[in-house]
Every structure is written in C-alpha cells, then in structure tokens.
Design a protein around this motif. Sequence first.
Motif, PDB file in Angstrom:
ATOM      1  N   LEU A 133      -6.618  -7.371  -0.013  1.00  0.00           N
ATOM      2  CA  LEU A 133      -7.633  -6.319  -0.165  1.00  0.00           C
ATOM      3  C   LEU A 133      -8.927  -6.709   0.549  1.00  0.00           C
ATOM      4  CD1 LEU A 133      -7.095  -5.339  -3.913  1.00  0.00           C
ATOM      5  CD2 LEU A 133      -6.688  -3.868  -1.944  1.00  0.00           C
ATOM      6  N   LEU A 134      -9.332  -7.986   0.395  1.00  0.00           N
ATOM      7  CA  LEU A 134     -10.566  -8.439   1.053  1.00  0.00           C
ATOM      8  C   LEU A 134     -10.402  -8.429   2.574  1.00  0.00           C
ATOM      9  CD1 LEU A 134     -12.163 -11.310  -1.044  1.00  0.00           C
ATOM     10  CD2 LEU A 134     -12.703  -8.884  -0.992  1.00  0.00           C
ATOM     11  N   TRP A 183     -23.945  -1.916   4.674  1.00  0.00           N
ATOM     12  CA  TRP A 183     -23.697  -3.271   4.159  1.00  0.00           C
ATOM     13  C   TRP A 183     -23.704  -3.311   2.634  1.00  0.00           C
ATOM     14  CZ3 TRP A 183     -21.330  -6.221   7.261  1.00  0.00           C
ATOM     15  CH2 TRP A 183     -21.547  -6.111   8.643  1.00  0.00           C
ATOM     16  N   PHE A 226     -16.086   4.667  -0.096  1.00  0.00           N
ATOM     17  CA  PHE A 226     -16.748   3.797   0.883  1.00  0.00           C
ATOM     18  C   PHE A 226     -16.513   4.244   2.331  1.00  0.00           C
ATOM     19  CE2 PHE A 226     -16.391  -0.175   3.490  1.00  0.00           C
ATOM     20  CZ  PHE A 226     -17.744  -0.280   3.753  1.00  0.00           C
ATOM     21  N   LYS A 282      -5.178   0.023   0.866  1.00  0.00           N
ATOM     22  CA  LYS A 282      -5.826  -0.657  -0.262  1.00  0.00           C
ATOM     23  C   LYS A 282      -5.436   0.012  -1.582  1.00  0.00           C
ATOM     24  CE  LYS A 282     -10.216  -1.178   1.594  1.00  0.00           C
ATOM     25  NZ  LYS A 282     -11.649  -1.392   1.460  1.00  0.00           N
ATOM     26  N   ALA A 283      -5.495   1.356  -1.600  1.00  0.00           N
ATOM     27  CA  ALA A 283      -5.157   2.087  -2.825  1.00  0.00           C
ATOM     28  C   ALA A 283      -3.715   1.811  -3.230  1.00  0.00           C
ATOM     29  CB  ALA A 283      -5.378   3.581  -2.607  1.00  0.00           C
ATOM     30  N   ALA A 296      -7.989   2.543   3.816  1.00  0.00           N
ATOM     31  CA  ALA A 296      -8.270   2.903   2.414  1.00  0.00           C
ATOM     32  C   ALA A 296      -6.972   3.239   1.677  1.00  0.00           C
ATOM     33  CB  ALA A 296      -9.232   4.085   2.362  1.00  0.00           C
ATOM     34  N   VAL A 304     -12.736   2.861  -3.289  1.00  0.00           N
ATOM     35  CA  VAL A 304     -12.044   2.460  -2.058  1.00  0.00           C
ATOM     36  C   VAL A 304     -12.023   3.631  -1.062  1.00  0.00           C
ATOM     37  CG1 VAL A 304      -9.684   2.070  -1.196  1.00  0.00           C
ATOM     38  CG2 VAL A 304     -10.664   0.511  -2.860  1.00  0.00           C
ATOM     39  N   ILE A 342      -3.399  -1.591  -4.871  1.00  0.00           N
ATOM     40  CA  ILE A 342      -3.943  -1.581  -6.234  1.00  0.00           C
ATOM     41  C   ILE A 342      -2.971  -0.875  -7.180  1.00  0.00           C
ATOM     42  CG2 ILE A 342      -5.828  -0.728  -7.687  1.00  0.00           C
ATOM     43  CD1 ILE A 342      -7.668  -1.026  -5.219  1.00  0.00           C
ATOM     44  N   LEU A 350     -10.784  -4.992   3.731  1.00  0.00           N
ATOM     45  CA  LEU A 350     -12.198  -4.600   3.710  1.00  0.00           C
ATOM     46  C   LEU A 350     -12.905  -5.107   4.962  1.00  0.00           C
ATOM     47  CD1 LEU A 350     -14.775  -3.492   2.368  1.00  0.00           C
ATOM     48  CD2 LEU A 350     -14.959  -5.645   1.123  1.00  0.00           C
ATOM     49  N   THR A 405     -18.029  -2.666  -2.444  1.00  0.00           N
ATOM     50  CA  THR A 405     -16.559  -2.611  -2.400  1.00  0.00           C
ATOM     51  C   THR A 405     -15.987  -3.973  -2.784  1.00  0.00           C
ATOM     52  OG1 THR A 405     -16.804  -1.089  -0.548  1.00  0.00           O
ATOM     53  CG2 THR A 405     -14.596  -1.896  -0.995  1.00  0.00           C
ATOM     54  N   ALA A 406     -16.566  -5.052  -2.212  1.00  0.00           N
ATOM     55  CA  ALA A 406     -16.088  -6.401  -2.526  1.00  0.00           C
ATOM     56  C   ALA A 406     -16.262  -6.692  -4.019  1.00  0.00           C
ATOM     57  CB  ALA A 406     -16.837  -7.429  -1.683  1.00  0.00           C
ATOM     58  N   PHE A 428      -5.323  -9.613  -3.942  1.00  0.00           N
ATOM     59  CA  PHE A 428      -6.783  -9.625  -3.824  1.00  0.00           C
ATOM     60  C   PHE A 428      -7.203 -10.097  -2.432  1.00  0.00           C
ATOM     61  CE2 PHE A 428     -10.819 -12.055  -4.516  1.00  0.00           C
ATOM     62  CZ  PHE A 428     -11.640 -10.958  -4.674  1.00  0.00           C
ATOM     63  N   ALA A 460     -20.379  -1.945   1.582  1.00  0.00           N
ATOM     64  CA  ALA A 460     -19.310  -2.943   1.766  1.00  0.00           C
ATOM     65  C   ALA A 460     -19.378  -4.005   0.672  1.00  0.00           C
ATOM     66  CB  ALA A 460     -19.424  -3.576   3.148  1.00  0.00           C
ATOM     67  N   ASP A 477     -11.766   1.853  -9.301  1.00  0.00           N
ATOM     68  CA  ASP A 477     -11.812   1.038  -8.090  1.00  0.00           C
ATOM     69  C   ASP A 477     -11.233   1.829  -6.911  1.00  0.00           C
ATOM     70  OD1 ASP A 477     -12.133  -1.099  -6.423  1.00  0.00           O
ATOM     71  OD2 ASP A 477     -10.388  -2.200  -7.135  1.00  0.00           O
ATOM     72  N   ILE A 478     -10.106   2.500  -7.125  1.00  0.00           N
ATOM     73  CA  ILE A 478      -9.462   3.280  -6.057  1.00  0.00           C
ATOM     74  C   ILE A 478     -10.391   4.392  -5.571  1.00  0.00           C
ATOM     75  CG2 ILE A 478      -7.588   4.903  -5.564  1.00  0.00           C
ATOM     76  CD1 ILE A 478      -5.830   3.185  -7.399  1.00  0.00           C
ATOM     77  N   VAL A 538     -14.600  -2.797   7.969  1.00  0.00           N
ATOM     78  CA  VAL A 538     -15.991  -2.957   8.400  1.00  0.00           C
ATOM     79  C   VAL A 538     -16.022  -3.355   9.873  1.00  0.00           C
ATOM     80  CG1 VAL A 538     -18.095  -4.337   8.093  1.00  0.00           C
ATOM     81  CG2 VAL A 538     -16.878  -3.481   6.096  1.00  0.00           C
ATOM     82  N   LEU A 543     -13.596  -4.709  -5.966  1.00  0.00           N
ATOM     83  CA  LEU A 543     -12.253  -5.264  -5.760  1.00  0.00           C
ATOM     84  C   LEU A 543     -12.086  -6.534  -6.592  1.00  0.00           C
ATOM     85  CD1 LEU A 543     -11.685  -4.807  -1.893  1.00  0.00           C
ATOM     86  CD2 LEU A 543     -10.620  -3.518  -3.740  1.00  0.00           C
ATOM     87  N   THR A 544     -13.155  -7.361  -6.629  1.00  0.00           N
ATOM     88  CA  THR A 544     -13.101  -8.583  -7.435  1.00  0.00           C
ATOM     89  C   THR A 544     -12.973  -8.245  -8.920  1.00  0.00           C
ATOM     90  OG1 THR A 544     -14.602  -9.534  -5.804  1.00  0.00           O
ATOM     91  CG2 THR A 544     -14.221 -10.816  -7.788  1.00  0.00           C
TER      92      THR A 544
END
Lengths: 99, 217
Positions: free
Chosen positions: A18-19, B70, B210, A48-49, A45, B207, A52, A22, B76-77, A15, B73, B203-204, A26, B80-81
């Motif tokens: 992943l953050l 924003w 986004f 990240k995939a 991306a 991902v 997961i 992200l 996305t957070a 996790f 983003a 989720d993917i 950005v 992911l959580t």
Amino acid sequence: MHNNYPSVRTYFLVFGALLLLLIATVGAHFVALGPFQPVVSLGIALLKALLIILFFMHVKASSGLVKLFAAAGFLWLLIFFLLTFGDFATRYWVPTLNQ
Amino acid sequence: MTQTTTQPATPAWPTEDEKLAREREVNALGMWVFLASEIMLFGGLFLVYFVYRFRYPAAFAEGSSELNMWLGALNTAVLLTSSLTMALAVHQARGSSRKTAVLFMLLTMALGLLFLAIKGYEYWQDYQEGLVPGLNFTYSGAEQQAVALFLVLYFVMTALHALHLSIGIVMVGVAIVWGQIRPFAHDPAEPVEMIGLYWHFIDIVWVFLFPVLYLLR
C-alpha cells in the motif's frame, strides 16, 4: 472459518504494498502522463482498495456469500456511474440537439 | 410391522463451532449491507464530482492545484498505517492477547486523531489562502464560479469523511470499554472485527478521495 485469516506477515506485506502504491501515485503525479494521468492514479487507488478489501477486511478468507455482499455495493455503484455517464458523456455527440 | 428408517450418519445438530461460524458470517453480511449503503452515500458525491469535472475540466484542475498535495499524501500514509494497526488489533483480539489488542486499538485511535489534526491544519491553511467559498474566497480567475464549485465539493466530501472517521474513533473507544466490562462475552473479538470493517471502509473512501481531489489535474 477463521483459520484461513491472513497472518501478521501478510498484513505487513500488504501494508508495504500500500505504501509503495502511495509513493507510485505521488511519483506519477510529477511525470507528464497526459491523458493517462487519471487512468494511472485511479487505477492505483482501485488496487489499494482491492488490497484493503481482500486482506484487511478478510473478504478473501470469507465465504462466497460474504464475497457476494461485499461486491454488491460496488456493483451498484458501477451501474450508477455507467448509466449517468451514458447520458452526460454522450450528450454532445449529436450537435443538432444543442443548437 | 418393521420399518426401515434411514438415519443420517451424523446428527443434524450443528456443532458449537459451526454455530459460531454461522453467527460470524451473519454479522459480516449485516456489516456489508450497512457498508453498501455507505458506498452509495459517498458514491453519490463522487458521481456529482465527476459529472462537474466532466463539465468544467480546466476549472477543476485549477482548483485541485490550489490544494496542498503533500498534506493529502501524508494523511493517506497516516490512514493506511491506522488500517494496519486496526487489522493487527483484530488479529490480536482473535488470538488470546487482549492487552495487545487494546494497545493496537489505542494506536489506531491516535492515528485517527492525527489524521483529523492534519486535516484541520489543512482547512486552516485553505482558509488563510482564501479558498473557502462563503467564508473567505479570494480566488479570481476566469472560471471563478466553477473553481468555487470544486472547492465546495472538496469541503463537503472531506468533511463527511472526517465525520465518519470521528465516529470510527469513538466506536474503537467503545469497543475497548466493551471489552473491559465484558471480558468473558460469548464472542469477545467480534465487535472489534466489525468496527475494523468500518475503519477499513473509511480508509478506502480516503484512498479514492486523495487522487480524485489532489491528483487529477
């Protein structure tokens, strides 16, 4: 079979990664990367995939057969893209055809 | 007449553990076949997006810069959580703490609803800014039509994703109820694990949505 599932610690590490990814994607958005911009954001991306799929979806801890089934869908998607762009991306390489 | 028969050292019958492992493997395989069909469903839309982006690169960059990066983003957070809480719910359900698992599943549902709320607010913002082709579209640049095409793809892809997420929220709720009415089921954590696979898949999809919709300029 389920003894090798990730631990709670692994879930939190994934996790966190992943953050961070992200934030990286950005952040990269505000850096002038030119032609590499799509490569970077799509690459992140993909990473990240992969995280997961391997950890949250337990594919890393699964049998070879499950791994094969999980990969199959993405493999066909890749073929789908390759064949389509084999056409669209190369259409204008022969200018005489479009005149 | 004597006959020498070679008996296997261990009986051929699978143990209960082996049977359970096999059942779980079959469940995972079935789920991945379903997810492969979902990959092709969303993959088709991504393909259309990239073909048109290849055809109208400037208009797609223009359309993308109209969106609120924003909020994308932030969503996305949030998602992911929610994947973390779903993974923890599966972990707790596989262990013995069913109550903690339910708590994590409720948290997952709440995060899913938060995502939908943010998405809804974003849609409202898009509507106010005249970015909805067919309803309120006030963009008037050189490549108006191609920007409209980008926005149509944006709405179709995000709405299909939101529909999947809504189904996911309902299914997590179903898993909670199922766990309450059948606490001594043969393999009680298995439905949670399967719905988890679906949740992580959604989720993917986000991902990829986004960067493709908000970041490629």
